[in-house]
Design a protein around this motif. Structure first.
Motif, PDB file in Angstrom:
ATOM      1  N   ALA A  22       6.465  49.312  44.203  1.00  0.00           N
ATOM      2  CA  ALA A  22       6.476  48.584  43.451  1.00  0.00           C
ATOM      3  C   ALA A  22       8.094  47.599  44.084  1.00  0.00           C
ATOM      4  O   ALA A  22       8.966  47.972  44.936  1.00  0.00           O
ATOM      5  N   CYS A  23       8.694  46.581  42.754  1.00  0.00           N
ATOM      6  CA  CYS A  23      10.055  45.791  43.617  1.00  0.00           C
ATOM      7  C   CYS A  23      11.018  45.423  42.346  1.00  0.00           C
ATOM      8  O   CYS A  23      10.342  45.482  41.099  1.00  0.00           O
ATOM      9  N   GLY A  24      11.992  45.989  42.800  1.00  0.00           N
ATOM     10  CA  GLY A  24      13.175  45.177  41.689  1.00  0.00           C
ATOM     11  C   GLY A  24      13.368  46.065  40.243  1.00  0.00           C
ATOM     12  O   GLY A  24      13.219  47.389  40.370  1.00  0.00           O
ATOM     13  N   THR A  25      12.968  45.806  39.697  1.00  0.00           N
ATOM     14  CA  THR A  25      13.450  46.483  38.496  1.00  0.00           C
ATOM     15  C   THR A  25      11.815  47.674  38.251  1.00  0.00           C
ATOM     16  O   THR A  25      12.675  48.632  38.479  1.00  0.00           O
ATOM     17  N   SER A  26      10.855  46.611  38.528  1.00  0.00           N
ATOM     18  CA  SER A  26       9.477  48.462  38.336  1.00  0.00           C
ATOM     19  C   SER A  26       9.334  49.403  39.724  1.00  0.00           C
ATOM     20  O   SER A  26       9.737  50.177  39.412  1.00  0.00           O
ATOM     21  N   TRP A  27      10.889  49.029  40.983  1.00  0.00           N
ATOM     22  CA  TRP A  27      10.974  49.612  41.719  1.00  0.00           C
ATOM     23  C   TRP A  27      11.555  51.318  40.990  1.00  0.00           C
ATOM     24  O   TRP A  27      11.737  52.179  41.037  1.00  0.00           O
TER      25      TRP A  27
ATOM     26  N   VAL B  93       3.198  50.191  40.366  1.00  0.00           N
ATOM     27  CA  VAL B  93       3.874  48.759  39.194  1.00  0.00           C
ATOM     28  C   VAL B  93       4.377  47.642  39.225  1.00  0.00           C
ATOM     29  O   VAL B  93       5.221  47.724  40.025  1.00  0.00           O
ATOM     30  N   SER B  94       3.853  47.129  38.041  1.00  0.00           N
ATOM     31  CA  SER B  94       4.017  45.939  38.168  1.00  0.00           C
ATOM     32  C   SER B  94       4.347  44.940  36.932  1.00  0.00           C
ATOM     33  O   SER B  94       3.204  45.358  36.540  1.00  0.00           O
ATOM     34  N   GLN B  95       5.007  44.354  36.422  1.00  0.00           N
ATOM     35  CA  GLN B  95       4.904  44.142  35.098  1.00  0.00           C
ATOM     36  C   GLN B  95       4.041  42.499  34.894  1.00  0.00           C
ATOM     37  O   GLN B  95       3.256  42.855  34.268  1.00  0.00           O
ATOM     38  N   SER B  96       4.553  41.279  36.164  1.00  0.00           N
ATOM     39  CA  SER B  96       3.905  40.143  35.931  1.00  0.00           C
ATOM     40  C   SER B  96       2.356  40.714  36.566  1.00  0.00           C
ATOM     41  O   SER B  96       1.045  40.074  36.554  1.00  0.00           O
ATOM     42  N   GLY B  97       2.149  41.726  37.242  1.00  0.00           N
ATOM     43  CA  GLY B  97       0.407  42.007  38.290  1.00  0.00           C
ATOM     44  C   GLY B  97       1.171  41.056  39.631  1.00  0.00           C
ATOM     45  O   GLY B  97      -1.213  40.644  39.990  1.00  0.00           O
ATOM     46  N   GLU B  98       1.730  40.224  39.278  1.00  0.00           N
ATOM     47  CA  GLU B  98       1.453  39.198  40.466  1.00  0.00           C
ATOM     48  C   GLU B  98       2.352  39.106  42.073  1.00  0.00           C
ATOM     49  O   GLU B  98       2.430  38.431  42.888  1.00  0.00           O
ATOM     50  N   THR B  99       3.392  40.076  41.609  1.00  0.00           N
ATOM     51  CA  THR B  99       4.533  40.141  42.852  1.00  0.00           C
ATOM     52  C   THR B  99       3.119  40.288  44.542  1.00  0.00           C
ATOM     53  O   THR B  99       2.498  41.067  44.472  1.00  0.00           O
ATOM     54  N   ALA B 100       3.518  39.165  44.772  1.00  0.00           N
ATOM     55  CA  ALA B 100       2.976  39.509  46.428  1.00  0.00           C
ATOM     56  C   ALA B 100       3.624  40.582  47.196  1.00  0.00           C
ATOM     57  O   ALA B 100       2.078  40.990  47.784  1.00  0.00           O
TER      58      ALA B 100
ATOM     59  N   GLY C 252      11.294  36.396  29.512  1.00  0.00           N
ATOM     60  CA  GLY C 252      12.724  36.165  29.985  1.00  0.00           C
ATOM     61  C   GLY C 252      12.977  36.526  31.133  1.00  0.00           C
ATOM     62  O   GLY C 252      12.221  37.519  31.491  1.00  0.00           O
ATOM     63  N   VAL C 253      13.536  36.287  32.642  1.00  0.00           N
ATOM     64  CA  VAL C 253      13.378  36.638  34.067  1.00  0.00           C
ATOM     65  C   VAL C 253      13.926  38.224  34.048  1.00  0.00           C
ATOM     66  O   VAL C 253      13.042  38.638  34.541  1.00  0.00           O
ATOM     67  N   ALA C 254      14.920  38.835  33.019  1.00  0.00           N
ATOM     68  CA  ALA C 254      15.656  40.144  33.992  1.00  0.00           C
ATOM     69  C   ALA C 254      14.645  40.325  32.606  1.00  0.00           C
ATOM     70  O   ALA C 254      14.139  40.352  31.145  1.00  0.00           O
ATOM     71  N   SER C 255      13.507  41.635  33.502  1.00  0.00           N
ATOM     72  CA  SER C 255      13.284  42.386  33.179  1.00  0.00           C
ATOM     73  C   SER C 255      14.214  43.913  32.205  1.00  0.00           C
ATOM     74  O   SER C 255      14.513  44.166  32.693  1.00  0.00           O
ATOM     75  N   THR C 256      13.399  43.387  30.584  1.00  0.00           N
ATOM     76  CA  THR C 256      13.736  44.388  29.533  1.00  0.00           C
ATOM     77  C   THR C 256      12.498  45.571  29.465  1.00  0.00           C
ATOM     78  O   THR C 256      12.502  47.072  29.526  1.00  0.00           O
TER      79      THR C 256
ATOM     80  N   LEU D 135      21.592  45.860  38.469  1.00  0.00           N
ATOM     81  CA  LEU D 135      20.910  45.322  38.173  1.00  0.00           C
ATOM     82  C   LEU D 135      20.681  43.994  37.835  1.00  0.00           C
ATOM     83  O   LEU D 135      20.898  42.358  37.723  1.00  0.00           O
ATOM     84  N   LYS D 136      20.676  44.501  36.383  1.00  0.00           N
ATOM     85  CA  LYS D 136      20.596  43.297  34.775  1.00  0.00           C
ATOM     86  C   LYS D 136      21.924  42.682  35.059  1.00  0.00           C
ATOM     87  O   LYS D 136      22.009  41.789  34.655  1.00  0.00           O
ATOM     88  N   LEU D 137      23.191  43.295  35.338  1.00  0.00           N
ATOM     89  CA  LEU D 137      24.674  42.514  35.330  1.00  0.00           C
ATOM     90  C   LEU D 137      24.103  41.893  36.412  1.00  0.00           C
ATOM     91  O   LEU D 137      24.384  40.568  36.045  1.00  0.00           O
ATOM     92  N   LYS D 138      24.058  42.030  37.516  1.00  0.00           N
ATOM     93  CA  LYS D 138      23.998  40.678  38.179  1.00  0.00           C
ATOM     94  C   LYS D 138      23.261  39.511  38.417  1.00  0.00           C
ATOM     95  O   LYS D 138      23.706  38.543  39.067  1.00  0.00           O
ATOM     96  N   GLU D 139      21.684  39.840  37.642  1.00  0.00           N
ATOM     97  CA  GLU D 139      20.845  38.655  37.973  1.00  0.00           C
ATOM     98  C   GLU D 139      21.348  37.223  36.967  1.00  0.00           C
ATOM     99  O   GLU D 139      21.153  36.807  36.869  1.00  0.00           O
ATOM    100  N   ILE D 140      21.790  37.882  35.284  1.00  0.00           N
ATOM    101  CA  ILE D 140      22.031  36.991  34.713  1.00  0.00           C
ATOM    102  C   ILE D 140      23.450  36.625  34.611  1.00  0.00           C
ATOM    103  O   ILE D 140      23.797  35.512  34.476  1.00  0.00           O
TER     104      ILE D 140
HETATM  105  C1  F6R Z   1      14.185  41.834  37.692  1.00  0.00           C
HETATM  106  C2  F6R Z   1      13.025  41.191  37.668  1.00  0.00           C
HETATM  107  C3  F6R Z   1      12.532  41.664  38.800  1.00  0.00           C
HETATM  108  C4  F6R Z   1      11.046  42.492  39.009  1.00  0.00           C
HETATM  109  C5  F6R Z   1      10.630  42.525  40.386  1.00  0.00           C
HETATM  110  C6  F6R Z   1       9.052  43.221  39.587  1.00  0.00           C
HETATM  111  O1  F6R Z   1      15.028  41.607  36.251  1.00  0.00           O
HETATM  112  O2  F6R Z   1      12.534  41.016  36.581  1.00  0.00           O
HETATM  113  O3  F6R Z   1      13.627  42.620  39.812  1.00  0.00           O
HETATM  114  O4  F6R Z   1      11.101  43.744  38.541  1.00  0.00           O
HETATM  115  O5  F6R Z   1      10.563  40.598  40.998  1.00  0.00           O
HETATM  116  O6  F6R Z   1       8.431  42.180  38.885  1.00  0.00           O
HETATM  117  P1  F6R Z   1       7.478  42.271  38.681  1.00  0.00           P
HETATM  118  O7  F6R Z   1       7.481  43.976  37.830  1.00  0.00           O
HETATM  119  O8  F6R Z   1       6.537  41.596  38.089  1.00  0.00           O
HETATM  120  O9  F6R Z   1       6.252  42.984  39.837  1.00  0.00           O
END
Ligand code: F6R
Length: 620
Positions: free
Chosen positions: A311-316, A358-365, A409-413, A496-501
């Motif tokens: 995964a990446c980011g919050t999903s990680w 694990v990916s919210q968008s399912g599109e993370t390259a 919202g760009v910040a994942s919650t 991460l949440k604090l940093k990004e927003i």
């Molecule tokens: C942080 C955030 C990003 C995503 C990351 C992975 O709030 O949203 O760190 O978590 O870019 O994105 P997904 O989950 O779509 O693969």
């Protein structure tokens, strides 16, 4: 990155395209542009630096009529965000206009070839190279535009979702995709209605008009005709059979619903979203987890040598919590990998490995590339995504959707808590198959997971006033977040949440690591957020708090309701109800999301669209 919208039908396209761009703005907001063909067959391209509203202002006096158009909101990759680099891009003859999401990796080589053939370029983008290449193919082969698109795309290395307007044919849009998402909405299908088509990088610009869609597959090209006919071919010009699907998203899920920001709405939506996520997967009467994705492939999990979660980011961060739980419940070693690192190593993969993406968008390259690599090497791929029909969901061999509804919202919650919940369900489902938990413990955990949405509501109801308290931290330059065990990833996520927003620097650490270096940072100016539930390593965390306190750090703690010991040591306390260790992250993260939200609001930040970020990272 970048959002694409398109329309052809009997309505004025401008309003539909602008509304669509606003819905896709979360994907990028460096610049925006629109191309329209009016009733006189004039092709106009309008562009503006900045948000979609800047584009609207800039076209106020312009001709925006026309029933066919394409539009784009950009997250810059090649070339700085300015009007010249904004999409749509004209071809040299100005008969074609093209919008693009993705990256053409061999654009430099293609550009050199085109320059030799006399083509000139206005922008620094890879996209302008693509539209010129299509025009070059059309001219040099003397073929029709659709054929020219096939020929051009065969020469392209990289990812793309594109839409093209042709001044000489105002009755069709040509679109194609590889690696970047593109959806066709089919409207006007009822008796007496005029046919119309919509294009969107996701369903949000489409859902208001139709729920009938086709998700384009990689290397497919679609021609959308004004008369309601459409044809999909692959790069070899072989006709493909479209699979019509009905969208499951409702319009109110895409609105702020009275909240000032999507992020705040999504934070408050979590109890309801998790109730849907758990949904029918827990049989409440029998206190049992039923996950068809696991049941249908139980042999893969029974013989799995290990699980790799990518995964990446919050999903990680969610993946890290998943690791702790799956190892504890199902006794399978779990490794958690950053997809961007994994894909460029030469990782050792065994045929009996399971990879969970694990990916919210399912599109993370990066995540998509990592699962393709693991699949090639023989691993079984399981997807944990939010967006239905997304590339990762389709590439996976099985999976479980988190079903928390669109996250804008760009910040994942809510996606974070949905992912942690889904990974817990997966851990429980594997444990049931492997019989690694006693019936008593299994039932107790299932029951407690089922109680979490209610406890989340309690947490939101009992932590009011964070908005006032957050004002005090607007001048801070740094924050530290600490947690142990299951709460270490929560510390990472809070930071991460604090940093990004809010753009305040913040670091998350395992609490006990402090004394190995980071404690040198602590002084009276340093706020330290400590997740200290009355569970697991409580006494040890209390000692860590005392270490910070004695260096005059300001303590903000997350404590279990009724805990006076940590309350007395803290400058400020958030409360959560008691729950099992493994589910504390689902409650403890809520006040941390609210803290970052209110600090960012107090600093006047654009919470839903923080600088330099985009919701889904579909480029490397
Ligand atoms: C942080 C955030 C990003 C995503 C990351 C992975 O709030 O949203 O760190 O978590 O870019 O994105 P997904 O989950 O779509 O693969």
């Amino acid at each position: 990155m970048c959002g694409i919208v398109g329309y052809i039908g009997s309505k004025e396209a401008y309003e539909i395209l602008i509304k669509g761009l606003h819905r896709l703005e979360y994907r990028g907001y460096d610049s925006a542009g629109i191309a329209l063909i009016n009733g006189n067959r004039e092709l106009s391209v309008y562009k503006a630096k900045g948000k979609v509203s800047a584009l609207e202002d800039s076209v106020a006096e312009k001709d925006t009529t026309g029933t066919i158009g394409i539009a784009h909101t950009r997250w810059a990759t090649h070339g700085e965000p300015n009007v010249v680099n904004a999409h749509p891009h004209y071809s040299q003859s100005k008969t074609l206009a093209l919008v693009h999401n993705g990256i053409i990796e061999n654009y430099k080589t293609l550009r050199e070839v085109l320059v030799k053939h006399g083509y000139k370029f206005d922008s620094e983008t890879d996209t302008e190279v693509l539209v010129e290449l299509i025009e070059y193919m059309k001219e040099s082969h003397g073929c029709d535009l659709v054929r020219a698109v096939h020929l051009a795309l065969k020469n392209v290395v990289g990812a793309y979702a594109i839409a093209i307007l042709d001044k000489n044919n105002p009755n069709r849009i040509i679109a194609a995709r590889k690696g970047s998402p593109l959806i066709v909405g089919i409207g006007g299908t009822k008796e007496g209605e005029t046919p119309e088509f919509f294009l969107g990088s996701d369903a949000t610009p489409i859902i208001e008009y139709t729920d009938q869609v086709v998700y384009l597959k990689d290397e497919e090209i679609v021609v959308l005709n004004r008369d309601g006919s459409y044809e999909i071919t692959n790069l070899n010009n072989v006709q493909q059979t479209p699979q019509l699907q009905t969208l499951q998203v409702s319009l109110d899920q895409l609105e702020k619903g009275g909240y000032p920001h999507f992020m705040l709405k999504e934070i408050h939506e979590q109890p309801k979203a998790l109730r849907t996520c758990i949904g029918s997967r827990i049989n409440k009467r029998q206190k049992d987890v039923i996950l068809s994705g696991i049941i249908d492939h139980k042999d893969k999990f029974l013989k799995a040598r290990r699980i790799i979660i990518c995964a990446c980011g919050t999903s990680w961060h969610a993946a890290l919590i998943g690791k702790y739980f799956i190892e504890e419940a199902a006794h399978i070693p779990v490794e958690v990998e950053y997809a961007s690192e994994f894909r460029y190593r030469n990782p050792v993969i065994f045929p009996d490995d399971v990879m969970i993406a694990v990916s919210q968008s399912g599109e993370t390259a990066d995540t998509l590339a990592a699962i393709k690599l693991a699949k090639e090497k023989g691993a079984f791929i399981y997807g944990v995504c939010n967006v239905i029909g997304s590339s990762i969901a389709r590439e996976a061999e099985s999976g479980t959707y988190i079903h928390v509804g669109p996250e804008i919202g760009v910040a994942s919650t809510k996606a974070f808590t949905g992912q942690v919940t889904t990974l817990s369900l997966i851990g429980l489902a594997i444990a049931k198959e492997k019989k690694t938990l006693s019936d008593e413990i299994y039932t107790m955990l299932v029951d407690e997971l089922n109680n979490i949405p209610e406890k989340m509501q309690w947490t939101l109801d009992n932590n009011k006033g964070i908005d006032n308290f957050a004002q005090m931290f607007t001048y801070c330059k740094n924050f530290i977040y600490l947690g142990r065990g299951y709460n270490y990833p929560v510390a990472l996520e809070g930071a991460l949440k604090l940093k990004e927003i809010s753009y305040i620097h913040a670091e998350g650490y395992p609490a006990a690591e402090m004394k190995h270096g980071p404690i040198a940072l602590v002084d009276e100016e340093m706020p330290v957020v400590v997740i200290a539930p009355k569970r697991g390593m409580y006494d040890k965390v209390v000692s860590n708090i005392q270490e910070i306190k004695s260096r005059k750090g300001k303590i903000i703690s997350v404590v279990t309701e009724g805990d006076e010991t940590v309350r007395v040591l803290s400058d400020y306390c958030f409360v959560i109800p008691d729950t099992r260790d493994c589910f504390v992250p689902l409650l403890a993260v809520l006040p941390l999301q609210l803290l970052s939200y209110y600090v960012a609001v107090a600093k006047g930040r654009n919470v839903d669209q923080p600088r330099n970020l985009a919701k889904s990272v579909t480029v490397e």
